[in-house]
Scaffold this active site. Sequence first.
Site, PDB file in Angstrom:
ATOM      1  N   HIS A 111       0.845  -1.080   0.005  1.00 13.23           N
ATOM      2  CA  HIS A 111      -0.083   0.023   0.017  1.00 13.23           C
ATOM      3  C   HIS A 111       1.021   1.194  -0.153  1.00 13.23           C
ATOM      4  CE1 HIS A 111      -2.770   2.914   1.673  1.00 13.23           C
ATOM      5  NE2 HIS A 111      -3.857   2.072   1.567  1.00 13.23           N
ATOM      6  N   ASP A 188       3.146  -3.665   8.069  1.00  6.12           N
ATOM      7  CA  ASP A 188       1.873  -3.009   7.776  1.00  6.12           C
ATOM      8  C   ASP A 188       0.540  -4.050   7.941  1.00  6.12           C
ATOM      9  OD1 ASP A 188      -0.552  -1.824   6.990  1.00  6.12           O
ATOM     10  OD2 ASP A 188       0.331  -1.605   4.884  1.00  6.12           O
ATOM     11  N   GLN A 191      -4.557  -4.651   6.926  1.00  2.49           N
ATOM     12  CA  GLN A 191      -5.565  -5.586   6.402  1.00  2.49           C
ATOM     13  C   GLN A 191      -5.524  -6.910   7.027  1.00  2.49           C
ATOM     14  OE1 GLN A 191      -7.726  -4.740   4.319  1.00  2.49           O
ATOM     15  NE2 GLN A 191      -7.200  -3.194   3.529  1.00  2.49           N
ATOM     16  N   LYS A 214     -10.599  -0.421  10.375  1.00  2.27           N
ATOM     17  CA  LYS A 214     -11.134  -1.429   9.603  1.00  2.27           C
ATOM     18  C   LYS A 214     -11.300  -2.625  10.334  1.00  2.27           C
ATOM     19  CE  LYS A 214      -7.358   0.114   6.104  1.00  2.27           C
ATOM     20  NZ  LYS A 214      -8.046   0.471   4.917  1.00  2.27           N
ATOM     21  N   CYS A 351      -4.691   2.547  -3.718  1.00  2.00           N
ATOM     22  CA  CYS A 351      -3.268   3.077  -3.177  1.00  2.00           C
ATOM     23  C   CYS A 351      -2.298   2.050  -3.246  1.00  2.00           C
ATOM     24  CB  CYS A 351      -3.541   3.286  -1.528  1.00  2.00           C
ATOM     25  SG  CYS A 351      -4.880   4.649  -1.420  1.00  2.00           S
TER      26      CYS A 351
HETATM   27  N1  PMP Z   1      -2.044  -0.273   4.602  1.00  2.00           N
HETATM   28  C1  PMP Z   1      -3.049  -1.032   4.024  1.00  2.00           C
HETATM   29  C2  PMP Z   1      -2.732  -2.343   3.633  1.00  2.00           C
HETATM   30  C3  PMP Z   1      -4.100  -0.421   3.728  1.00  2.00           C
HETATM   31  O1  PMP Z   1      -5.054  -1.448   3.412  1.00  2.00           O
HETATM   32  C4  PMP Z   1      -4.365   0.793   4.198  1.00  2.00           C
HETATM   33  C5  PMP Z   1      -5.965   1.418   4.125  1.00  2.00           C
HETATM   34  N2  PMP Z   1      -6.459   1.418   3.066  1.00  2.00           N
HETATM   35  C6  PMP Z   1      -3.373   1.496   4.965  1.00  2.00           C
HETATM   36  C7  PMP Z   1      -2.292   0.997   5.103  1.00  2.00           C
HETATM   37  C8  PMP Z   1      -3.569   2.870   5.617  1.00  2.00           C
HETATM   38  O2  PMP Z   1      -4.690   2.857   6.475  1.00  2.00           O
HETATM   39  P1  PMP Z   1      -5.142   4.216   6.755  1.00  2.00           P
HETATM   40  O3  PMP Z   1      -6.035   4.828   5.736  1.00  2.00           O
HETATM   41  O4  PMP Z   1      -6.375   3.957   7.984  1.00  2.00           O
HETATM   42  O5  PMP Z   1      -4.205   5.158   7.512  1.00  2.00           O
END
Ligand code: PMP
Length: 399
Positions: A111, A188, A191, A214, A351
């Site tokens: 991401h 990270d 997910q 999430k 993203c």
């Molecule tokens: N890493 C991953 C794998 C994600 O899916 C996301 C959220 N789409 C993030 C980081 C970032 O999370 P946040 O938008 O809550 O900061």
Amino acid sequence: MKELFPALLNNKDSVYLDSAASSIKPKAVIDAINDYYLNYSCNIDRGVYKESISATNKCNESREMVAKYINAKKEEIVFTRGASNSLNMVAMMISETLNDGDEVITSELEHHSSFLPWLNVSKHKNIVLKFVELTSDAKITVENFKKVLTNKTKVVALTHVSNVLGYKTPIEEIIKLSHEVGAIVSIDGAQAIPHMKIDVKALDVDFYSFSLHKMCGPTGLGVLYGKKELLEKYNPVELGGEMNDEVSIDSVTYKAIPHKFETGTMPIASIFAVKPCIELLNSIGIDNIEKRSVYLRNLALKEMMKMDDIIVYNASEESSIIAFNIRGVHSHDAVSSLAEDNICIRAGHHCAEPLHKFLKLSSTLRASFYFYNDEEDVRKFIDGLNKTIEFFKEVGYIG
Ligand code: PMP
């Protein structure tokens, strides 16, 4: 199950399949947020009056609950604004200690919130960013990880579960190998934590980042888990109120961890909501949550595999996500057509642009399931897909 989630009841004609972007919040979480605003509304830590003391105690309890949930010590839990904030903090705090020629391993599966902080570090410091070669279906393997790991590797920054394909990175083995060369591992977990048990001690991970929103929790709140000795070693990356012990015109000393990393007034209402969030996940059980999500996803997948005009990119993965496209139809056109039938899924690069470039795709559709979905949602989703395909056939997009 849906009765626990007001937003599902208030949008009964919608089919919510975008939980990988954000989960729906249960009433208990909303009540806890309201409890703060209705009965406290004050700041924490500073006040000696009863409302402030009681609110401070509730926030401490939330920290303890998060710590217990991932098997950490309470001082190893830093509250942040979200996973993105946590991941940026890790890159900033470690980057101060990196030297010319040091290597950081990441991947094209990441991401942007996991990858961009390190890309930024590589623009400002003379370090080498190395990418684990992905397999042809875009997986990270231990074998390919070993090919980029060297004695110069100082940091390994990888995703636990891909937000596009749902793939799980074999982080247990990767963490072991990284520690053998003295590298720090930042994972990270945005997910992963909504779907699986995370035990930071068993993993022996150095930093683990995630967002509460999430996992049925509030927005605006994330967690940075860091090993005690590392949080103590690194400097805070944000300075200001609350995080310091003593300030004079030419010096500052910091509070003990985790407070030295928590600058200014924290999102107190969201921190209040941690307790009901974790209580809900615990009462259902994370294994049941995942079983239910995967079961519903597989029901939908089975139908989609019968449709000639659907291309699925992650069919073989045990996951709650379906990454797909409709042949000949741009994902943004497809998602708009589905939205007309109140089917809520995502389109775009999610993203994760380097991953889409690797897959040679401009964008994908993503349907993501969670335990509050049901068979009726699956049926409506498949009906919506069939209707969308028919429409694009009529207008000549699909031959
Ligand atoms: N890493 C991953 C794998 C994600 O899916 C996301 C959220 N789409 C993030 C980081 C970032 O999370 P946040 O938008 O809550 O900061």
